[in-house]
Scaffold this motif. Structure first.
Motif, PDB file in Angstrom:
ATOM      1  N   GLN A 110       0.951  -1.279  -0.068  1.00 40.55           N
ATOM      2  CA  GLN A 110      -0.154   0.072  -0.103  1.00 40.55           C
ATOM      3  C   GLN A 110       0.970   1.255   0.225  1.00 40.55           C
ATOM      4  OE1 GLN A 110      -2.591  -0.435   3.514  1.00 40.55           O
ATOM      5  NE2 GLN A 110      -3.738  -2.294   2.513  1.00 40.55           N
ATOM      6  N   ALA A 111       1.989   1.208   0.749  1.00 45.79           N
ATOM      7  CA  ALA A 111       2.793   2.572   0.788  1.00 45.79           C
ATOM      8  C   ALA A 111       3.528   2.785  -0.562  1.00 45.79           C
ATOM      9  CB  ALA A 111       3.927   2.133   1.796  1.00 45.79           C
ATOM     10  N   PHE A 112       3.676   1.919  -1.224  1.00 41.97           N
ATOM     11  CA  PHE A 112       4.454   1.957  -2.552  1.00 41.97           C
ATOM     12  C   PHE A 112       3.449   2.287  -3.726  1.00 41.97           C
ATOM     13  CE2 PHE A 112       8.445  -0.018  -0.838  1.00 41.97           C
ATOM     14  CZ  PHE A 112       9.336   0.706  -1.138  1.00 41.97           C
ATOM     15  N   ARG A 113       2.387   1.593  -3.506  1.00 42.92           N
ATOM     16  CA  ARG A 113       1.426   1.990  -4.551  1.00 42.92           C
ATOM     17  C   ARG A 113       0.774   3.597  -3.991  1.00 42.92           C
ATOM     18  NH1 ARG A 113      -1.713  -3.485  -3.679  1.00 42.92           N
ATOM     19  NH2 ARG A 113      -0.492  -4.884  -4.939  1.00 42.92           N
ATOM     20  N   ALA A 114       0.935   3.973  -2.962  1.00 43.54           N
ATOM     21  CA  ALA A 114       0.507   5.370  -2.684  1.00 43.54           C
ATOM     22  C   ALA A 114       1.725   6.335  -2.903  1.00 43.54           C
ATOM     23  CB  ALA A 114       0.247   5.457  -1.125  1.00 43.54           C
ATOM     24  N   GLY A 115       2.879   5.950  -3.469  1.00 45.34           N
ATOM     25  CA  GLY A 115       3.933   6.865  -3.677  1.00 45.34           C
ATOM     26  C   GLY A 115       5.106   6.978  -3.223  1.00 45.34           C
ATOM     27  N   ALA A 116       5.319   6.240  -2.110  1.00 49.74           N
ATOM     28  CA  ALA A 116       6.415   6.229  -1.238  1.00 49.74           C
ATOM     29  C   ALA A 116       7.453   5.819  -1.907  1.00 49.74           C
ATOM     30  CB  ALA A 116       6.309   5.168   0.115  1.00 49.74           C
ATOM     31  N   ARG A 117       8.657   6.506  -1.597  1.00 52.02           N
ATOM     32  CA  ARG A 117      10.081   6.189  -2.198  1.00 52.02           C
ATOM     33  C   ARG A 117      10.960   5.210  -1.553  1.00 52.02           C
ATOM     34  NH1 ARG A 117       9.942   7.135  -7.464  1.00 52.02           N
ATOM     35  NH2 ARG A 117      12.125   7.768  -7.515  1.00 52.02           N
ATOM     36  N   GLY A 118      10.359   5.099  -0.329  1.00 49.90           N
ATOM     37  CA  GLY A 118      11.282   4.191   0.325  1.00 49.90           C
ATOM     38  C   GLY A 118      10.380   3.517   1.459  1.00 49.90           C
ATOM     39  N   TYR A 119      11.084   2.387   2.172  1.00 46.73           N
ATOM     40  CA  TYR A 119      10.317   1.669   3.260  1.00 46.73           C
ATOM     41  C   TYR A 119      11.277   1.298   4.081  1.00 46.73           C
ATOM     42  CZ  TYR A 119       6.380  -0.626   5.569  1.00 46.73           C
ATOM     43  OH  TYR A 119       5.254  -0.717   6.524  1.00 46.73           O
ATOM     44  N   LEU A 120      11.398   1.691   5.464  1.00 49.06           N
ATOM     45  CA  LEU A 120      12.326   1.405   6.428  1.00 49.06           C
ATOM     46  C   LEU A 120      11.464   0.867   7.748  1.00 49.06           C
ATOM     47  CD1 LEU A 120      15.503   1.657   6.470  1.00 49.06           C
ATOM     48  CD2 LEU A 120      15.070   3.826   7.544  1.00 49.06           C
ATOM     49  N   LEU A 121      12.043  -0.070   8.205  1.00 48.55           N
ATOM     50  CA  LEU A 121      11.488  -0.664   9.515  1.00 48.55           C
ATOM     51  C   LEU A 121      12.043   0.176  10.870  1.00 48.55           C
ATOM     52  CD1 LEU A 121      11.581  -4.510   8.888  1.00 48.55           C
ATOM     53  CD2 LEU A 121       9.309  -2.869   8.709  1.00 48.55           C
ATOM     54  N   LYS A 122      11.260   0.255  11.672  1.00 47.26           N
ATOM     55  CA  LYS A 122      11.704   1.094  12.996  1.00 47.26           C
ATOM     56  C   LYS A 122      12.696   0.528  13.665  1.00 47.26           C
ATOM     57  CE  LYS A 122       7.967   4.111  13.588  1.00 47.26           C
ATOM     58  NZ  LYS A 122       6.745   4.781  14.581  1.00 47.26           N
ATOM     59  N   ASP A 123      13.043  -0.694  13.431  1.00 45.20           N
ATOM     60  CA  ASP A 123      14.087  -1.564  14.227  1.00 45.20           C
ATOM     61  C   ASP A 123      15.488  -1.362  13.559  1.00 45.20           C
ATOM     62  OD1 ASP A 123      13.952  -3.207  12.065  1.00 45.20           O
ATOM     63  OD2 ASP A 123      13.527  -5.004  13.206  1.00 45.20           O
ATOM     64  N   CYS A 124      15.386  -0.451  12.520  1.00 43.81           N
ATOM     65  CA  CYS A 124      16.921  -0.039  11.606  1.00 43.81           C
ATOM     66  C   CYS A 124      17.691   0.466  12.613  1.00 43.81           C
ATOM     67  CB  CYS A 124      16.355   0.789  10.440  1.00 43.81           C
ATOM     68  SG  CYS A 124      15.969   2.382  11.022  1.00 43.81           S
ATOM     69  N   THR A 125      18.878   0.680  11.906  1.00 44.15           N
ATOM     70  CA  THR A 125      20.038   1.400  12.782  1.00 44.15           C
ATOM     71  C   THR A 125      20.007   2.833  12.357  1.00 44.15           C
ATOM     72  OG1 THR A 125      21.767   0.953  10.946  1.00 44.15           O
ATOM     73  CG2 THR A 125      21.536  -0.686  12.685  1.00 44.15           C
ATOM     74  N   SER A 126      20.675   3.680  13.119  1.00 42.35           N
ATOM     75  CA  SER A 126      20.655   5.157  12.891  1.00 42.35           C
ATOM     76  C   SER A 126      21.440   5.334  11.675  1.00 42.35           C
ATOM     77  CB  SER A 126      21.221   5.934  14.085  1.00 42.35           C
ATOM     78  OG  SER A 126      22.584   5.348  14.239  1.00 42.35           O
ATOM     79  N   ALA A 127      22.271   4.681  11.277  1.00 42.42           N
ATOM     80  CA  ALA A 127      23.074   4.733  10.089  1.00 42.42           C
ATOM     81  C   ALA A 127      22.245   4.678   8.741  1.00 42.42           C
ATOM     82  CB  ALA A 127      24.339   3.883  10.032  1.00 42.42           C
ATOM     83  N   GLU A 128      21.587   3.507   8.829  1.00 41.13           N
ATOM     84  CA  GLU A 128      20.695   2.956   7.893  1.00 41.13           C
ATOM     85  C   GLU A 128      19.597   4.367   7.500  1.00 41.13           C
ATOM     86  OE1 GLU A 128      18.212  -0.925   5.979  1.00 41.13           O
ATOM     87  OE2 GLU A 128      18.469  -0.699   8.080  1.00 41.13           O
ATOM     88  N   LEU A 129      18.988   4.639   8.724  1.00 46.86           N
ATOM     89  CA  LEU A 129      18.178   5.814   8.461  1.00 46.86           C
ATOM     90  C   LEU A 129      18.697   6.972   7.487  1.00 46.86           C
ATOM     91  CD1 LEU A 129      15.307   7.348   8.939  1.00 46.86           C
ATOM     92  CD2 LEU A 129      15.981   7.669  11.044  1.00 46.86           C
ATOM     93  N   VAL A 130      19.773   7.437   8.020  1.00 45.39           N
ATOM     94  CA  VAL A 130      20.412   8.327   7.155  1.00 45.39           C
ATOM     95  C   VAL A 130      20.761   8.151   6.128  1.00 45.39           C
ATOM     96  CG1 VAL A 130      22.558   9.888   7.174  1.00 45.39           C
ATOM     97  CG2 VAL A 130      21.709   9.229   9.509  1.00 45.39           C
ATOM     98  N   HIS A 131      21.149   6.916   5.628  1.00 39.79           N
ATOM     99  CA  HIS A 131      21.519   6.582   4.631  1.00 39.79           C
ATOM    100  C   HIS A 131      20.129   6.544   3.171  1.00 39.79           C
ATOM    101  CE1 HIS A 131      23.289   4.090   1.151  1.00 39.79           C
ATOM    102  NE2 HIS A 131      22.260   3.211   1.129  1.00 39.79           N
ATOM    103  N   ALA A 132      19.183   5.994   4.364  1.00 39.82           N
ATOM    104  CA  ALA A 132      17.770   5.995   3.379  1.00 39.82           C
ATOM    105  C   ALA A 132      17.521   7.305   3.074  1.00 39.82           C
ATOM    106  CB  ALA A 132      16.764   5.247   4.214  1.00 39.82           C
ATOM    107  N   VAL A 133      17.469   8.387   3.839  1.00 37.99           N
ATOM    108  CA  VAL A 133      17.022   9.694   3.668  1.00 37.99           C
ATOM    109  C   VAL A 133      17.836  10.199   2.608  1.00 37.99           C
ATOM    110  CG1 VAL A 133      17.043  12.081   4.593  1.00 37.99           C
ATOM    111  CG2 VAL A 133      16.409  10.259   5.897  1.00 37.99           C
ATOM    112  N   ARG A 134      19.070  10.267   2.460  1.00 32.19           N
ATOM    113  CA  ARG A 134      20.088  10.380   1.498  1.00 32.19           C
ATOM    114  C   ARG A 134      19.598   9.933   0.211  1.00 32.19           C
ATOM    115  NH1 ARG A 134      25.482  10.226   5.090  1.00 32.19           N
ATOM    116  NH2 ARG A 134      25.156  12.695   5.779  1.00 32.19           N
ATOM    117  N   ALA A 135      19.289   8.508   0.364  1.00 23.95           N
ATOM    118  CA  ALA A 135      19.149   7.817  -0.943  1.00 23.95           C
ATOM    119  C   ALA A 135      17.748   8.160  -1.579  1.00 23.95           C
ATOM    120  CB  ALA A 135      19.138   6.197  -1.019  1.00 23.95           C
TER     121      ALA A 135
END
Length: 216
Positions: free
Chosen positions: A92-117
């Motif tokens: 549903q998220a991607f069909r709605a137009g999301a450009r990325g999907y991250l789980l809340k158990d991710c590391t802080s480094a992955e969150l920053v990487h995802a934002v930049r990507a």
């Protein structure tokens, strides 16, 4: 500088993400909101480049807000940050137009990487949901295409590739050590199974599906 807005109904989560992201000089948190409805109003004024969006929120959930943002604030790219890995939420998220999907158990480094990507225009999918995304993609491939390609014999797949690479029937017959009439029969069978009607269509199909490439 990437302008970021954070949307989550828990203030401690919003504050934590803000503190984390603002450690990096190329990221600026310009706004936050506690539900999807208020996010629409805030985004129209703050003009974020990336919106870090929760899915489950009161008033308006993150999926609906993502879809609305695509219309009302098209320059904003949504990165979903959710506790849900269920395929319904992801699809549903991607069909709605999301450009990325991250789980809340991710590391802080992955969150920053995802934002930049996402800010760079890339699609970001965390490792925890790659299987879900691929499964949904496969289900959305037209049945006729899946059945047609799967129904091709190994020899028909060989002929398809050679046709797409520009070989005529005589050349294919020589390469495969069969007669020209047999090549023509294979070609007709491939076109019938794939519901294609010309060599040009066969070539486009072969390139798209990875049988060959334009470099050959």
């Amino acid at each position: 500088m990437t302008r970021v807005m954070i949307v989550d109904d828990h203030s401690i989560v919003r504050e934590g993400i803000r503190i984390l992201l603002e450690k990096f000089p190329d990221i600026m948190v310009v706004a936050d909101a506690d539900n999807g409805r208020s996010a629409l109003d805030v985004a129209a004024k703050a003009l974020p480049g990336v919106v870090v969006m929760d899915t489950s929120m009161p008033g308006m959930n993150g999926i609906e807000a993502t879809q609305r943002l695509g219309v009302e604030c098209p320059s904003a790219r949504v990165l979903i940050l959710s506790m849900h890995k269920d395929k319904r939420f992801v699809a549903q998220a991607f069909r709605a137009g999301a450009r990325g999907y991250l789980l809340k158990d991710c590391t802080s480094a992955e969150l920053v990487h995802a934002v930049r990507a996402v800010a760079a225009g890339e699609i970001y999918v965390c490792s925890g949901i790659i299987g879900v995304v691929i499964e949904d993609y496969i289900k959305r491939i037209p049945d006729s295409l899946q059945q047609g390609e799967a129904a091709l014999t190994p020899r028909e797949r060989e002929v398809l590739q050679l046709i797409a690479e520009g070989n005529n029937a005589k050349n294919i017959a020589f390469l495969l050590k069969i007669n020209v009439k047999t090549v023509d029969t294979h070609r007709q069978q491939v076109m019938k199974k794939l519901k294609l009607h010309s060599v040009a269509e066969l070539t486009k199909f072969a390139i798209r599906e990875g049988f060959t490439s334009l470099d050959n």
